[in-house]
Motif scaffolding. Structure first.
Motif, short mmCIF file in Angstrom:
data_model
loop_
_atom_site.label_atom_id
_atom_site.label_comp_id
_atom_site.label_asym_id
_atom_site.label_seq_id
_atom_site.Cartn_x
_atom_site.Cartn_y
_atom_site.Cartn_z
N GLY A 33 0.86 -1.24 0.43
CA GLY A 33 -0.05 0.25 0.23
C GLY A 33 1.37 1.11 -0.41
O GLY A 33 1.06 1.97 -0.54
N TRP A 55 -0.62 -1.27 -4.70
CA TRP A 55 -2.17 -0.84 -4.16
C TRP A 55 -2.37 -0.16 -3.93
O TRP A 55 -2.13 1.08 -3.15
CB TRP A 55 -1.67 -2.22 -3.13
N PRO A 56 -3.55 0.31 -3.49
CA PRO A 56 -4.74 1.58 -2.44
C PRO A 56 -4.42 1.38 -1.10
O PRO A 56 -3.87 -0.16 -0.88
CB PRO A 56 -6.44 1.74 -3.14
N THR A 57 -3.46 2.34 -0.95
CA THR A 57 -3.65 2.73 0.48
C THR A 57 -4.98 2.21 1.19
O THR A 57 -6.45 2.80 0.83
CB THR A 57 -3.32 4.19 0.94
N THR A 58 -5.28 1.50 2.22
CA THR A 58 -6.74 1.61 3.04
C THR A 58 -7.18 2.25 4.06
O THR A 58 -5.82 3.36 4.66
CB THR A 58 -5.98 -0.26 3.81
N ARG A 71 -10.43 8.82 -1.29
CA ARG A 71 -11.55 8.42 -1.59
C ARG A 71 -10.89 6.54 -1.50
O ARG A 71 -11.95 6.07 -0.99
CB ARG A 71 -12.64 8.03 -2.52
N TYR A 72 -10.52 6.28 -2.82
CA TYR A 72 -9.97 5.10 -2.92
C TYR A 72 -8.36 5.11 -2.75
O TYR A 72 -8.00 3.73 -3.10
CB TYR A 72 -9.98 4.67 -4.54
N GLN A 78 -18.85 9.98 -10.34
CA GLN A 78 -18.19 9.43 -8.34
C GLN A 78 -17.97 8.69 -8.10
O GLN A 78 -17.62 8.54 -6.61
CB GLN A 78 -18.40 10.83 -7.05
N VAL A 96 -13.07 -0.39 -7.59
CA VAL A 96 -11.82 -0.57 -6.73
C VAL A 96 -10.87 -1.43 -7.26
O VAL A 96 -9.63 -1.71 -7.67
CB VAL A 96 -11.13 0.28 -5.32
N ARG A 97 -11.62 -2.52 -7.75
CA ARG A 97 -11.29 -4.14 -7.38
C ARG A 97 -11.21 -3.37 -9.63
O ARG A 97 -9.88 -4.27 -9.42
CB ARG A 97 -12.22 -4.68 -7.76
N PHE A 110 -7.64 -2.56 -10.19
CA PHE A 110 -5.82 -3.22 -9.76
C PHE A 110 -5.69 -4.92 -9.97
O PHE A 110 -5.19 -5.91 -9.42
CB PHE A 110 -5.73 -3.42 -8.33
N LEU A 111 -7.48 -5.24 -10.89
CA LEU A 111 -7.61 -6.82 -10.22
C LEU A 111 -7.73 -6.73 -12.25
O LEU A 111 -8.14 -6.03 -12.84
CB LEU A 111 -8.38 -7.31 -10.31
#
Lengths: 51, 489
Positions: B13, B18-21, B86-87, B388, B392-393, B396-397
């Protein structure tokens, strides 16, 4: 399934869940941002032209 | 969480693509503001202002520059900050919905070139300042200048790598201090210009390469600051994805931190460029002469420090971008990725430092051509087509909603191409020659608008009817969330 992929799935689920509940900008926010980044520059450009 | 698991999360992340949580987004508004200011307030501001001094005098130049900085940040903000906060995505990942899984490599390439360019400028600048310190103190002679510039540039490369190896936390801690230092430096240069050159002389100074057309000069001064603000595009996603608490908390720190400091410090470059025309705003060329050794040396050391901070932010962003390449994310360590990002910089610092530094205008021009259409397209997609909501999947997938045709979205490619063409039609960014209506509209804004319109039309006519891009899902998700919000209230 690899460990990496498992980790990514967990992460994506967490982000998606949070994003669904995330607060977005309000109409008042758009108005203020517009004033700051459009109206203010317009005034500055008019004043600067006559300097 | 175990230490190993924590390291894995950091690898994916904060230090990965990868997205940050939400838990990882640790920057509060003050930290966002500090990093934004330290990103914007770099010594390149002096060079940007020096460039404007070719076309505009002090009064009108100051207001045109502040206006340009604000408008440029408007585009950057809406293109990136809402989606990134947001993501948890960086700038390059945020282009996948518009360009497609593979098409986003275009954004990666543009960001990579931009960041390499800025980092190189700053490290050469650092080398110049450090060399000037040694020459001013009599430690080295004038003849050693070129060698010293290269040597200190390379020292800067190593220092930045060492500082950032530990992760972006260092950047957060160092950023506000550096921003403060640079602002103090700017104030000091301003005072120096006032006392040594005089306010009346600065105000009366004529620009050195102005066109006979007053409107053209005015528009060009404005355009240069719009373009400069647009060049934050690769930095802003990397910054916003670390912001805690969502877009509303990050909004004002990002907007104010990125826009006003850029314009205000650039104005000092404008004054310097008018007062000492041969400097083109570069303070290393006049600080010793105007201020004497005693006061110039600390100022030059401030420049060194400031550039290290800004290169850290840039290096973090470019390294995140490189980690979008799956093989890099899987096989290369964070430290190795940093080195990969620094190698081209080191090569340019060694091979062509002066040639590169003397052609910054071309670098600026490249950024305007590239980022204005990118922003236009992203804003239209996020606000007017996706309401908006991103998947998100799919970001990254592989093989999901943003696959389009062979990984490329033709709407995005056509939008970028039309935006590029619009910019180039209105303004030759290398020679700064233009075609009407450039003098009324500038080049970046029409380029962004055309790219946004083309993206909208092609998406409506081709992409959505084909069922690609996840637009139907985005609309359904938005409706469902709105109903849920209504029922809760």
């Amino acid at each position: 399934m690899s460990v990496d992929r498992d980790e990514l799935d967990v992460r994506l689920a967490e982000v998606a869940d949070d994003a669904a509940r995330a607060e977005t900008m309000l109409p008042r926010d758009y108005l203020l941002v517009g004033l700051f980044t459009l109206a203010l520059p317009a005034v500055l450009l008019v004043v600067g032209w006559y300097l | 969480m175990s230490a190993r698991a924590a390291a894995a999360v950091r690898g994916g992340g904060v230090e990965g693509s990868w997205p940050t949580t939400p838990k990882e987004r640790s920057w509060r508004p003050l930290a966002v503001f500090g990093v934004a200011v330290s990103t914007a307030v770099a010594t390149w501001c002096f060079l940007i202002g020096g460039y404007v001094a070719y076309y505009l005098p002090a009064g009108s130049g100051t207001l045109a520059m502040i206006a340009g900085g604000l408008v440029g940040i408007l585009l950057i903000f809406f293109a990136l900050v809402p989606a990134a906060t947001r993501y948890g995505v960086d700038s390059v990942a945020s282009t996948k919905p518009q360009l497609g899984e593979r098409g986003s490599y275009v954004a990666l390439l543009i960001a990579y070139v931009t960041l390499i360019g800025w980092n190189t400028v700053l490290l050469i600048f650092l080398g110049r300042a450090a060399a000037e310190v040694l020459i001013a103190l009599g430690v080295a002679g004038e003849g050693a200048r070129d060698v010293l510039v290269v040597a200190f540039g390379l020292v800067g490369v190593v220092a930045v790598w060492a500082l950032l190896r530990g992760g972006p936390e260092r950047m957060r801690n160092v950023g506000p201090w550096i921003a403060t230092s640079v602002i103090l430096l700017g104030i000091w240069i301003f005072v120096l210009l006032l006392t040594e050159v005089g306010w009346s002389n600065i105000v009366a100074a004529e620009p050195s390469a102005a066109s006979p057309d007053k409107l053209w000069n005015y528009t060009t001064g404005f355009e240069l600051l719009v373009v400069s603000a647009l060049s934050w595009w690769p930095y802003v996603g990397g910054m916003a994805r670390q912001a805690s608490g969502g877009v509303r908390r990050a909004m004002w720190p990002a907007l104010i931190g990125l826009s006003l400091p850029l314009s205000l410090v650039s104005v000092i470059g404008l004054f310097a460029g008018l007062a000492v025309p041969e400097s083109a705003g570069d303070p290393t060329t006049f600080l010793v002469e105007l201020g004497g050794v005693g006061s110039a040396v600390p100022a030059l050391l401030f420049i060194v420090l400031a550039n290290v901070g800004t290169v850290m932010v840039g290096l973090y962003a470019v390294s995140l971008g490189i980690r979008q390449i799956p093989a890099v994310q899987r096989r290369m360590s964070w430290s190795g990725t940093l080195l990969l990002s620094l190698l081209p910089v080191a090569a340019i610092v060694v091979a062509i430092p002066n040639y590169f530094f003397d052609n910054i205008g071309t670098l600026l021009a490249f950024m305007g051509v590239a980022f204005a259409p990118m922003c236009g397209m992203q804003i239209v997609d996020y606000y007017f087509l996706r309401r908006q909501r991103l998947d998100v999947r799919a970001l990254f997938l592989s093989g999901r909603g943003y696959r389009y045709w062979g990984g490329v979205n033709p709407a995005g490619v056509l939008a970028l191409a039309s935006g590029f063409a619009t910019y180039l039609f209105l303004l030759d960014p290398v020679e700064y020659t233009s075609r009407s209506p450039y003098e009324y509209l500038s080049a970046s804004l029409p380029s962004a608008v055309v790219a946004g319109l083309v993206f909208y039309v092609v998406t409506r006519l081709l992409v959505i009817p084909s069922g690609l891009g996840g637009y139907r899902d985005a609309s359904a998700t938005a409706d469902a969330e709105r109903e849920l919000a209504t029922s809760r209230s």
